[in-house]
Design a protein around this motif. Structure first.
Motif, PDB file in Angstrom:
ATOM      1  N   GLN A  12       0.810  -1.219   0.000  1.00 19.88           N
ATOM      2  CA  GLN A  12       0.000   0.000   0.000  1.00 19.88           C
ATOM      3  C   GLN A  12       0.847   1.276   0.000  1.00 19.88           C
ATOM      4  N   GLU A  13       2.142   1.155  -0.322  1.00 15.48           N
ATOM      5  CA  GLU A  13       2.963   2.359  -0.381  1.00 15.48           C
ATOM      6  C   GLU A  13       2.673   3.110  -1.679  1.00 15.48           C
ATOM      7  N   ILE A  14       2.647   4.427  -1.575  1.00 13.95           N
ATOM      8  CA  ILE A  14       2.350   5.271  -2.730  1.00 13.95           C
ATOM      9  C   ILE A  14       3.650   5.507  -3.505  1.00 13.95           C
ATOM     10  N   ILE A  15       3.706   4.955  -4.705  1.00 13.32           N
ATOM     11  CA  ILE A  15       4.890   5.108  -5.548  1.00 13.32           C
ATOM     12  C   ILE A  15       4.822   6.421  -6.318  1.00 13.32           C
ATOM     13  N   HIS A  16       3.635   6.741  -6.786  1.00 10.81           N
ATOM     14  CA  HIS A  16       3.456   7.975  -7.546  1.00 10.81           C
ATOM     15  C   HIS A  16       1.995   8.402  -7.445  1.00 10.81           C
ATOM     16  N   ALA A  17       1.767   9.704  -7.382  1.00  7.77           N
ATOM     17  CA  ALA A  17       0.402  10.244  -7.371  1.00  7.77           C
ATOM     18  C   ALA A  17       0.399  11.534  -8.174  1.00  7.77           C
TER      19      ALA A  17
ATOM     20  N   GLN B 261      -6.801  16.361   1.480  1.00  5.06           N
ATOM     21  CA  GLN B 261      -8.037  16.663   2.202  1.00  5.06           C
ATOM     22  C   GLN B 261      -8.239  15.731   3.397  1.00  5.06           C
ATOM     23  N   ALA B 262      -7.657  14.527   3.325  1.00  6.73           N
ATOM     24  CA  ALA B 262      -7.801  13.526   4.397  1.00  6.73           C
ATOM     25  C   ALA B 262      -9.270  13.331   4.771  1.00  6.73           C
ATOM     26  N   ASP B 263     -10.089  13.192   3.747  1.00  3.49           N
ATOM     27  CA  ASP B 263     -11.533  13.070   3.942  1.00  3.49           C
ATOM     28  C   ASP B 263     -11.984  11.683   3.473  1.00  3.49           C
ATOM     29  N   GLY B 264     -11.607  10.657   4.242  1.00  3.20           N
ATOM     30  CA  GLY B 264     -11.958   9.282   3.891  1.00  3.20           C
ATOM     31  C   GLY B 264     -10.828   8.529   3.216  1.00  3.20           C
TER      32      GLY B 264
ATOM     33  N   GLU C  79      -2.852   9.886   2.957  1.00  2.42           N
ATOM     34  CA  GLU C  79      -1.526   9.265   2.997  1.00  2.42           C
ATOM     35  C   GLU C  79      -0.999   9.314   4.421  1.00  2.42           C
ATOM     36  N   ARG C  80      -0.565   8.142   4.920  1.00  2.98           N
ATOM     37  CA  ARG C  80       0.015   8.066   6.259  1.00  2.98           C
ATOM     38  C   ARG C  80       1.364   7.371   6.175  1.00  2.98           C
ATOM     39  N   LYS C  81       2.402   8.114   6.464  1.00  4.18           N
ATOM     40  CA  LYS C  81       3.769   7.583   6.435  1.00  4.18           C
ATOM     41  C   LYS C  81       4.088   6.911   5.101  1.00  4.18           C
TER      42      LYS C  81
END
Length: 315
Positions: A201-206, A216-219, A222-224
């Motif tokens: 679940q790591e974000i490689i690219h966005a 927005q952290a609305d539902g 990104e955490r760590k």
């Protein structure tokens, strides 16, 4: 001439350059020093006759330009008959005495060029690459050709296959990096959020829109460095979709099996998330893990889907 330790160091430097093109200058310098040469250059053009390759060490710019002209006139193509199963090297001297005589015009012109820049002889070899176009390496010496030069030629013949392979790897990696950059650039202008997600679940690219949604952290946020959803059930479903994909059931819409709705604590319209139907597989021998692509749509936001928005990707 070149002991096993020196040869191993040179070969290691070439494969290091294969992974990082910035190291090619150092690798060529090591070859030049190991062979007690005055200069070394890679002569050729990019894929399909693109921009010329101009990697060299110790070679005057004017001399390199002359050699590029020789390549464009296809003089170097005459070396191809002495490769693959035969001696890949040809020695050319400034006094026009050569070990091969298939084409006097080529060798006479090349000898004149060597003499003009103060070189007594050079060693030429072809570096085959069917996909990107052949390249040629030429090594130059300012001292006269003598019988005791033969160990230098033998040493180069031993490292020649590694130089050829390292250059092939370098060009393929550069090609893949260019494709990847083009894809990310295009996705950056997508009106939808696009996220490349690793197996943990790591974000490689966005892209820009995905970053706006995550901030927005609305539902969904990104955490760590990892993607996190607002509820455990949603997180579990996302993990199942990105880890195993969704199986087709009957004649139903496969997109429905690969989509999920993300509720928002703010009570605004939800996000719709869709996982790319087919994951990119992990390489058999490579170090890259599988990657899943997520497409996010914010139903609460009117999207800019104008032609002008997408045309930026081609500028």
């Amino acid at each position: 001439m070149m002991n096993d330790k020196e040869k191993a160091s040179v070969i290691e430097a070439m494969y290091r350059a294969a992974r990082d093109p910035r190291e090619w200058g150092a690798a060529l310098a090591m070859i030049r020093v190991a062979l007690h040469a005055s200069a070394i250059a890679l002569i050729g053009a990019g894929a399909k006759g693109g921009s010329p390759i101009s990697l060299h060490d110790g070679l005057p710019e004017e001399c390199l330009t002359s050699h590029q002209k020789f390549f464009q006139l296809k003089y170097y193509a005459l070396l191809s008959s002495n490769h693959k199963g035969k001696d890949p090297c040809i020695v050319i001297t400034s006094d026009k005495r050569t070990q091969y005589h298939q084409d006097y015009d080529f060798y006479d012109k090349h000898a004149e060029m060597l003499a003009r820049f103060g070189y007594q002889y050079s060693l030429c070899a072809k570096l085959c690459d069917a996909g990107c176009g052949d390249t040629f390496v030429e090594i130059f010496w300012q001292e006269p050709l003598a019988p005791d030069c033969q160990p230098r030629f033998r040493a180069f013949r031993e490292i020649h296959p590694h130089l050829e392979r390292a250059l092939q790897i370098s060009r393929r990696l550069e090609e893949r990096a260019a494709y990847k950059a083009a894809i990310w650039d295009f996705m950056g202008y997508s009106p939808h959020g696009v996220i490349a997600l690793g197996p943990d679940q790591e974000i490689i690219h966005a892209n820009k829109e995905a970053r706006r949604i995550l901030d927005q952290a609305d539902g969904i946020e990104e955490r760590k460095g990892r993607l996190a959803l607002g509820s455990r059930s949603a997180s579990r479903k996302l993990y199942d979709l990105t880890s195993h994909g969704a199986e087709k059931k009957g004649n139903g819409d496969p997109a429905a099996n690969l989509s999920m709705v993300i509720r928002r604590p703010s009570s605004r319209l939800p996000f719709v998330l869709m996982v790319m139907p087919k994951q990119l597989p992990a390489a058999t021998l490579g170090c890259n893990a599988p990657v899943a692509f997520l497409f996010l749509r914010d139903l609460d936001r009117q999207l800019d889907i104008s032609i002008a928005a997408f045309s930026k990707a081609y500028q």
